[in-house]
Design an enzyme around this catalytic site. Structure first.
Site, PDB file in Angstrom:
ATOM      1  N   LYS A 110     -15.656  -1.437  20.570  1.00  0.00           N
ATOM      2  CA  LYS A 110     -15.231  -1.754  18.893  1.00  0.00           C
ATOM      3  C   LYS A 110     -13.722  -0.962  18.743  1.00  0.00           C
ATOM      4  CE  LYS A 110     -19.515   0.627  16.740  1.00  0.00           C
ATOM      5  NZ  LYS A 110     -20.599   0.555  17.857  1.00  0.00           N
TER       6      LYS A 110
ATOM      7  N   LYS B  74     -16.830   7.044  14.912  1.00  0.00           N
ATOM      8  CA  LYS B  74     -17.456   5.957  15.292  1.00  0.00           C
ATOM      9  C   LYS B  74     -17.312   5.955  16.698  1.00  0.00           C
ATOM     10  CE  LYS B  74     -18.360   2.885  11.769  1.00  0.00           C
ATOM     11  NZ  LYS B  74     -18.277   0.507  11.659  1.00  0.00           N
TER      12      LYS B  74
ATOM     13  N   GLY C 113     -26.944   0.828  16.187  1.00  0.00           N
ATOM     14  CA  GLY C 113     -28.019   1.691  15.394  1.00  0.00           C
ATOM     15  C   GLY C 113     -28.064   2.988  15.144  1.00  0.00           C
ATOM     16  N   GLY C 114     -26.714   2.949  14.735  1.00  0.00           N
ATOM     17  CA  GLY C 114     -26.661   4.354  14.122  1.00  0.00           C
ATOM     18  C   GLY C 114     -25.745   5.218  14.915  1.00  0.00           C
TER      19      GLY C 114
ATOM     20  N   HIS D  41     -23.113  -4.339   3.349  1.00  0.00           N
ATOM     21  CA  HIS D  41     -23.536  -4.936   4.778  1.00  0.00           C
ATOM     22  C   HIS D  41     -23.554  -6.447   4.995  1.00  0.00           C
ATOM     23  CE1 HIS D  41     -24.614  -3.505   9.279  1.00  0.00           C
ATOM     24  NE2 HIS D  41     -25.261  -5.269   8.822  1.00  0.00           N
TER      25      HIS D  41
ATOM     26  N   HIS E 220     -28.644   4.875   9.065  1.00  0.00           N
ATOM     27  CA  HIS E 220     -27.573   3.674   9.354  1.00  0.00           C
ATOM     28  C   HIS E 220     -28.425   2.515  10.304  1.00  0.00           C
ATOM     29  CE1 HIS E 220     -24.123   6.040   8.621  1.00  0.00           C
ATOM     30  NE2 HIS E 220     -24.702   7.145   9.630  1.00  0.00           N
TER      31      HIS E 220
ATOM     32  N   ARG F  93     -25.807 -10.644  20.255  1.00  0.00           N
ATOM     33  CA  ARG F  93     -27.193 -11.009  20.695  1.00  0.00           C
ATOM     34  C   ARG F  93     -28.191 -12.072  19.623  1.00  0.00           C
ATOM     35  NH1 ARG F  93     -29.614  -7.111  17.476  1.00  0.00           N
ATOM     36  NH2 ARG F  93     -28.416  -5.258  17.395  1.00  0.00           N
TER      37      ARG F  93
END
Length: 706
Positions: free
Chosen positions: A145, A187, A193-194, A237, A264, A322
């Site tokens: 990220k 994060k 996936g949280g 989102h 999440h 993906r």
């Protein structure tokens, strides 16, 4: 209805970006056979398109999946290892070996497992097998990220204020958090996936939240590095589906709103996102294309944005390299087959459409049907699908699943049972269809989130499109109202029990003067020359007592909890092929229709409004036989089926109330069980690696003085 975005108030039009051509030439490669390195619903989804294209398919399966739906649908299937994914579906070497042995030209990774694994994409390239996904470099750049934020910033894609650097010391991270201003989002730099995500609302919470995020990130992704972001309160989102090819063509297939989430993780998605103007729709679409081009992307990808609805601004969050779980809603509003595009692009073909050829038609929703208990923290559930009846598929209703009646939802994989996708001419119509089809979804054997999604769809704010990522937490009281079983439903359940017993008596050839078995047991007795029986049913641990008097053939008098007048109840039962029954009940001259499914200890009543799971209490002697001894001042009991991952204590050790005792892992979720009281560990009744059922007694704690 079509939304054709004809104007874009940005310097560089979307169309111009999509028409860029490269001097590079990639030869076309024929894909005749593909291995799907995945399982369940997504494997079945890919098989359908491959069959349509005349492409042969190869499945892989673990011990848990030998008799699964995706194995049956494939042209060939190869055993890949034990049930645990790290011994089967994550074994890159085995997958490559099988692909070569079966002479596959390509591998489709689906989503999850190896779909965003840079090393696997590189391995496929080295072995001269087509990876139906982006280049390894794009997976690498978007998978971290902090790196992706820097690339996006340089590409002119809006990013949110934050800290993305390599110094991970506590004092540096705390100082950066202070600069950003609380609340801040912590994060993990890898994964999704949280996992590894925490919110620190105040400075005093920061270090504890940081350590928690690091621990989870290390366990999930093998990397404890984090980044910090300014926390946007109640954001939406919104994600954009993009496609690029090997010839420098790129398009976006509009956006999806995925704001409704728990832990999440998404629960319900829709396309297009409600309330966006044409201007913002075009801007966010072009930003997504910029993001893809910045990493030389090829194939299907999703660029996710945080959307601040207070100022109508969006910020890059991450890119999923993906196919997404929710891709069917994009297919529903565009009329396109995204898996077909993936396969053709991987074979070197150009995108079949340019940006101005792609239009939005109507509105679509997708609901993820999970085996979980929403009223108990959305804990996942495992078990057999004793009864499974999905709505009928049609032009505007689509069921994506990888399971059938009789299959097991296991502790080893994600607990998603299916995806229900509906389309309508507009959002209101699509939402109405979704509610209707959810009522047609009947499942018994495991708890599901179907009723929760129905309650969600009824919520006025959701109906108006006023959603954000904290919607569920904000509306807990409305989404989880106290439930009381209507007396009519209890009467239907009891009549169902009586008539089902009658049906089985007749079917088995028992010759009785009056074959209603419940009244011919020792539990029935005569009162004023009329047969009477008392039934007990449980719902959410609340007991309901139904007293039934037999008046004459096919007519009963019923009374609930000794309250109110007696009701006249009659009806008829019709068996279905799946061991369920259609029940027509007349209560005081009002006719109701429902569906009934019974197991040894449960009866499910499926009405037009809601499904009711009622338990039949066990006799005392059965409880004694089970001998689930939980004596003592406390006990660690498994809250869900799962695998014992860690045990933190030893026998005879002293523990304090709140101490961590044991960790249960199931369906990608970790649950820490803590001591309910201070005392001495009297017994440990499990070992690491054991598979345990729900309510299994794991650790007993006794008083210090004993």
């Amino acid at each position: 209805m079509y939304l054709n975005i004809s104007k874009c108030l940005i310097k560089k039009s979307c169309l111009a970006i999509c028409r860029q051509q490269s001097t590079n030439v990639f030869p076309k490669k024929r894909i005749n056979k593909v291995l799907i390195a995945n399982r369940g619903e997504i494997a079945c989804r890919i098989f359908k398109t491959a069959k349509k294209l005349g492409v042969k398919t190869v499945a892989v399966y673990s011990d848990a999946d030998k008799n699964s739906m995706h194995v049956n649908l494939a042209d060939e299937a190869y055993y890949i290892g034990p049930s645990a994914s790290n011994s089967s579906y994550l074994r890159q070497d085995k997958i490559i070996t099988i692909a070569k042995k079966s002479q596959c030209q390509a591998i489709h990774p689906g989503y999850g497992f190896l779909s965003e694994n840079m090393e696997f994409a590189e391995l496929c390239q080295r072995e001269k097998i087509i990876f139906i996904g982006p280049p390894a470099s794009a997976i690498r750049d978007m998978g971290i990220k902090s790196t992706s934020k820097e690339i996006m910033s340089n590409a002119g894609v809006p990013i949110i204020e934050g800290y993305h650097s390599s110094d991970q010391s506590n004092h540096v991270l705390l100082n950066e958090a202070k600069k950003i201003g609380f609340p801040v989002m912590i994060k993990a730099v890898r994964g999704g996936g949280g996992k590894g995500m925490r919110i620190a609302n105040e400075e005093k919470e920061f270090i504890e939240s940081l350590e928690s995020a690091r621990t989870e990130s290390q366990k999930s992704f093998g990397d404890s590095d984090v980044l910090l972001e300014k926390y946007v309160k109640n954001p939406r989102h919104i994600e954009v589906q993009i496609f690029t090819d090997m010839h420098d063509n790129a398009v976006y297939l509009f956006e999806r709103d995925c704001s409704i989430q728990r832990r999440h993780q998404k629960v319900i998605e829709e396309a297009p996102a409600p309330g966006l103007t044409d201007k913002i729709r075009c801007e966010i679409g072009e930003a997504a294309v910029k993001a893809a081009k910045a990493v030389n992307y090829i194939g299907a990808g999703t660029v996710e944005f945080i959307f601040d609805k207070n100022n109508n601004k969006f910020y890059f969050m991450e890119m999923n390299t993906r196919l997404q779980v929710e891709h069917p809603v994009t297919e529903a509003i565009t009329g396109l087959d995204l898996v077909e595009w993936q396969i053709n692009i991987a074979a070197g073909e150009k995108l079949p459409l340019q940006q101005n050829d792609i239009k939005i038609n109507g509105h679509a929703f997708e609901a993820r049907i999970y085996a979980e208990d929403p009223r108990n923290g959305f804990l996942p559930r495992a078990g057999p699908l004793l009864h499974l009846k999905a709505p009928e598929s049609s032009n505007n209703v689509r069921i994506e699943t990888g399971v059938r009646q009789g299959d097991d939802v296991t502790v080893y994989y994600d607990p998603m049972i299916a995806k229900l996708v509906v389309w309508g001419n507009n959002r209101e119509q699509a939402l109405g269809i979704m509610q209707q089809k959810l009522s047609d979804y009947h499942i018994a054997g495991v708890e599901t989130n179907i009723e929760f999604i129905k309650d969600l769809c009824r919520h006025e704010k959701f109906k108006s499109g006023d959603v954000h990522t904290g919607f569920i937490d904000e509306n807990l009281d409305a989404l989880f109202p106290k439930l009381y079983v209507p007396h009519g439903v209890l009467s239907e359940a009891i009549l169902g029990l009586i008539l089902i017993a009658d049906y089985h008596s007749i079917k088995s050839g028992i010759n009785t003067q009056y074959p209603l078995n419940p009244f011919r047991t020792e539990l029935g007795f005569r009162l004023n020359h009329k047969l009477i029986k008392k039934f007990e049913l449980l719902f959410n641990d609340e007991k309901y007592i139904v007293v039934v008097k037999y008046e004459k053939p096919d007519l009963f008098m019923m009374r609930i909890n000794d309250l109110g007048p007696w009701k006249e109840v009659s009806g008829k039962l019709s068996p279905n092929d799946d061991n369920s029954f259609e029940l027509e009940t007349e209560i005081d001259q009002i006719i109701k229709k429902s569906k009934i499914f019974k197991t040894n200890n449960d009866i499910h009543v499926f009405t037009n409004d809601r499904s009711w799971h009622l338990k039949i209490p066990e006799p005392d002697y059965i409880k004694i036989l089970k001998n689930q001894d939980k004596n003592g001042i406390g006990a660690a009991v498994s809250p869900m089926p799962g695998i014992v991952d860690k045990i933190f204590v030893k026998k005879n050790a002293h523990v304090n109330k709140g101490d961590s005792l044991i960790v249960i892992v199931a369906m990608k979720m970790e649950h820490v069980i803590k001591a309910p009281a201070s005392g001495i560990v009297d017994d440990i009744m499990c070992s690491v690696g054991d598979t345990v059922p729900k309510d299994k007694l794991l650790i007993k704690i006794t008083d210090n003085d004993k």
